[in-house]
Design an enzyme around this catalytic site. Structure first.
Site, PDB file in Angstrom:
ATOM      1  CG  ASP A 342      -2.831   6.589  -5.862  1.00  0.00           C
ATOM      2  OD1 ASP A 342      -2.725   5.990  -4.780  1.00  0.00           O
ATOM      3  OD2 ASP A 342      -1.872   6.812  -6.619  1.00  0.00           O
ATOM      4  CD  GLU A 380      -3.078   7.427  -0.944  1.00  0.00           C
ATOM      5  OE1 GLU A 380      -2.571   6.501  -0.284  1.00  0.00           O
ATOM      6  OE2 GLU A 380      -2.938   7.540  -2.180  1.00  0.00           O
TER       7      GLU A 380
END
Length: 568
Positions: A342, A380
């Site tokens: 993330d 990401e």
């Protein structure tokens, strides 16, 4: 007991003083003792607390002597089991300057969880509230579980699958996948690792080869983040997803997935923690050594590149050690096949928080660790203030979530003008983002192509809503993305929809699936998209632990024609 935390031998002085390595709590079998090691550069004192069944009053404590029990920035001690019989849990009190303007937020009244604790215990009176306020939180704080010898898990010689050209990623939430009664899972297993294990035959029939789990590392159970993106501890499986023994049940689930030939990737959140900003709880990192674990601004407040209140200081050696130890733990002890990181651009920030794409140590260390362990790593490649998609991200061999693929294909299917060129670029592997030429060699499979994920509209809502409908989240519909590139096919929502609109929506969903599977790259779609699951237009249900986010398996029967179309 983790194989990643061992002392092979103990010198005489270590019995008196402890060893600075390994960090955390380590059971030393030959000595019937524990070694404890805690990093805190700015602390003036550190006190180890050991608890039995009474989690309010420690039965044994050691106030460490900085002249004897400290090496560099690491505090350490050695405790024989005979000195503290019956103990089960441990924690720390850490003393030091309370100078918020300088970023130092020590509070000797707080019970602190070891950042390297391998397992977490929540007392029955656990509460987030006292951790957010001045004063003690004895008996209400999460504690580390003392390691002891344990029988190794029986993996039954099951090999880990490794998919290449046939990789199809399916993102799902452990609880949401089976929480509803119509999931067909036994009541006691709904929303758990064991419940998910029962759905493996369905996933095999669907044809996915990789299941990507939303975060399952222990997150704050009282913070209100249903998705799990507020991590408290980076080693333990989340208690709420277990029936009785979360660790063993997670391992059972992993073994079953591997026996079925399905890889499991884990969404991990190392860019921030559950402690939030200065108003958040002091559970662990903040009280242990705030400026080592977090990026702090000159005024003493936290940088917030994560949008969650704080940003971890990923260029600092202790944060890098924590991330790498955690990854090895999940790869070795849990046999994880891959990790999706993330807001991975945070890893490319230097010690001051500036983006450094030249030599970001943690990005390269993760890449080297992944190569050694033969696990896949997916970035990401952005955060609130940086966007490093493609060549901008310094992890050359990493896969990346391709947000540009999502936007261009949504825009094309919606009918926006001038989108044929961008569509072709995405279908041909996004070679403008992942070029394949001398000195700049990328591969199409590094582009993880997706149209939907946990955040944003699910696939049905993408063809059923022009606007987000997030009122239930409690932010007056101000949260979530406003630019969804969606088209409702002429009718907003799912009430009293004309038959011709429903038919058009089905065609549009099939168009999306067709383009996703035809495009060069690694396809990923979200659980429930294959049977038109809906979140009623909520594109940011991060705090909706209810039927908004729990898959409605009745829609599988109602939309059975969609399943064979979307099956691999």
């Amino acid at each position: 007991m983790s194989r990643l935390s061992q002392l092979k031998s103990v010198e005489p002085w270590e019995r008196a003083e402890g060893s600075p390595s390994p960090l955390g709590a380590t059971w030393v079998e030959s000595e019937n003792a524990w070694n404890f090691a805690l990093f805190s550069r700015h602390a003036t004192w550190a006190t180890l607390l050991l608890y039995g069944d009474d989690v309010v009053k420690p039965v044994f404590q050691v106030k460490l002597d900085s002249a004897q029990n400290k090496s560099g920035a690491i505090w350490h001690c050695f405790v024989p089991e005979s000195a503290a019989p019956g103990v089960k849990y441990y924690a720390w009190r850490v003393e030091g300057p309370s100078e918020p303007a300088s970023g130092l937020r020590f509070d000797p009244e707080k019970i602190l969880l070891d950042p390297f604790a391998a397992a977490v215990y929540f007392p029955k009176d656990f509460s987030r509230e006292p951790a957010c306020k001045p004063g003690p939180n004895d008996g209400r704080a999460p504690l580390g579980v003392l390691p002891r010898p344990a029988k190794p898990f029986d993996w039954r010689d099951t090999s880990q699958p490794r998919h290449t050209h046939d990789t199809i990623v399916y993102e799902l939430h452990v609880k949401g996948f089976t929480a509803r009664a119509n999931s067909g899972v036994a009541p006691e297993k709904r929303g758990t690792f064991l419940g998910l294990m029962e759905k493996i035959p369905y996933l095999k029939e669907l044809g996915v080869t990789v299941v990507e789990l939303l975060p399952v590392q222990q997150f704050d159970p009282q913070e209100g983040n249903y998705w799990g993106y507020m991590t408290l501890n980076f080693f333990a499986p989340h208690h709420g997803y277990g029936v009785r023994e979360p660790l063993r049940e997670f391992q059972e689930m992993m073994r079953a997935f591997h026996e079925a030939g399905i890889e499991v990737w884990l969404d991990v959140v190392y860019n921030h923690t559950a402690e939030g900003d200065q108003n958040g709880p002091t559970y662990s990192y903040r009280g242990v050594d705030n400026t080592s674990f977090y990026l702090v601004q000159p005024d003493g407040y936290y940088r917030n590149d994560s949008g969650c209140g704080n940003t971890t200081r990923c260029a600092h050696p202790i944060m890098r050690a924590l991330v790498l130890r955690s990854l090895r733990h999940w790869a070795k002890e849990m046999r994880m096949d891959g990790f999706r990181f993330d807001l991975a651009s945070v890893f490319a920030r230097d010690k001051h928080g500036n983006v450094d794409t030249d030599q970001p140590a943690l990005v390269h260390e993760i890449g080297a660790t992944a190569a050694q362990l033969d696990v896949r790593v997916v970035a990401e490649a952005w955060d609130i203030s940086s966007y490093l998609l493609g060549r901008g991200f310094p992890g050359v061999m990493w896969r990346q979530w391709n947000g540009q693929f999502r936007d261009d294909l949504r825009s094309f299917v919606k009918g926006d003008a001038g989108k044929v060129g961008p569509l072709m670029a995405r279908l041909y592997g996004s070679d403008d983002i992942f070029p394949d030429r001398p000195g700049d060699v990328y591969h199409p499979y590094q582009s993880v192509n997706f149209l939907t994920a946990h955040d944003g509209f699910c696939l049905y809502d993408l063809v059923a809503y022009n606007q987000k409908h997030n009122d239930a989240n409690g932010h007056n519909n101000t949260d979530g993305c406003d630019n969804n590139l969606s088209w409702n096919c002429g009718w907003e929502g799912d009430e009293n929809v004309p038959a011709e609109v429903l038919a058009l929506r089905r065609r549009q969903v099939k168009n999306f699936f067709t383009l996703l599977m035809l495009a060069n790259g690694t396809p990923m779609f979200c659980a429930g998209d294959e049977f038109l699951n809906t979140q009623r237009g909520n594109n940011n249900p991060y705090n909706q632990d209810n039927e908004t986010t729990w898959l409605d398996w009745n829609r599988l029967g109602q939309n059975r024609d969609m399943f064979p179309f979307s099956s691999a």
